[in-house]
Design an enzyme around this catalytic site. Structure first.
Site: not given
Ligand code: 5GP
Ligand code: ZN
Length: 113
Positions: A97, A99
């Site tokens: 999703h 972010h």
């Molecule tokens: P990505 O690795 O996709 O760029 O970033 C995903 C981020 O989401 C990671 O930094 C991880 O720590 C964070 N994250 C994963 N699950 C959760 C959650 O349930 N709550 C929050 N606040 N952050 C989450």
């Molecule tokens: Zn979503």
């Protein structure tokens, strides 16, 4: 998207520490912070990643980038900060999703990869 973690956070079905919210955008603290300030900014509507941004849905992305400086100011990130979006497997995207990470509060490493 009924089974999407960040859709559930946007809907309030999973709790988060919110730092900003309006009709189309939510910002909340990352559960595993990589810096003293580590905030995730998401569109409430499901977009899978940067790859899913189109002319039709990009207004919320522009709005996110108008909100980010407000969040940074509220967090006191006067010495700067980094905005990151991981897109896909090679970038290490773990939540499908869209972010944007806001990272700050210390000198960040210069490496981009
Ligand atoms: P990505 O690795 O996709 O760029 O970033 C995903 C981020 O989401 C990671 O930094 C991880 O720590 C964070 N994250 C994963 N699950 C959760 C959650 O349930 N709550 C929050 N606040 N952050 C989450
Ligand atoms: Zn979503």
């Amino acid at each position: 998207m009924s089974n999407c973690l960040f859709c559930k956070i946007a809907a309030g079905e999973i709790p988060s520490t919110k730092v900003y919210e309006d009709d189309s955008v939510l910002a909340f603290r990352d559960i595993a912070p990589q810096a003293p300030t580590h905030i995730l900014v998401i569109p409430k509507a499901h977009i899978p990643s940067v790859d899913g941004i189109t002319a039709e849905n990009s207004a919320v992305v522009a709005h996110i980038f108008a909100v980010i400086p407000q969040i940074a100011a509220a967090e006191g990130l006067k010495n700067g900060y980094r905005v990151v979006s991981n897109c896909g497997e090679h970038a290490g995207q773990t939540v499908p999703h869209l972010h944007f990470h806001i990272l700050g509060g210390r000198q960040l490493a210069l490496e981009m990869a």
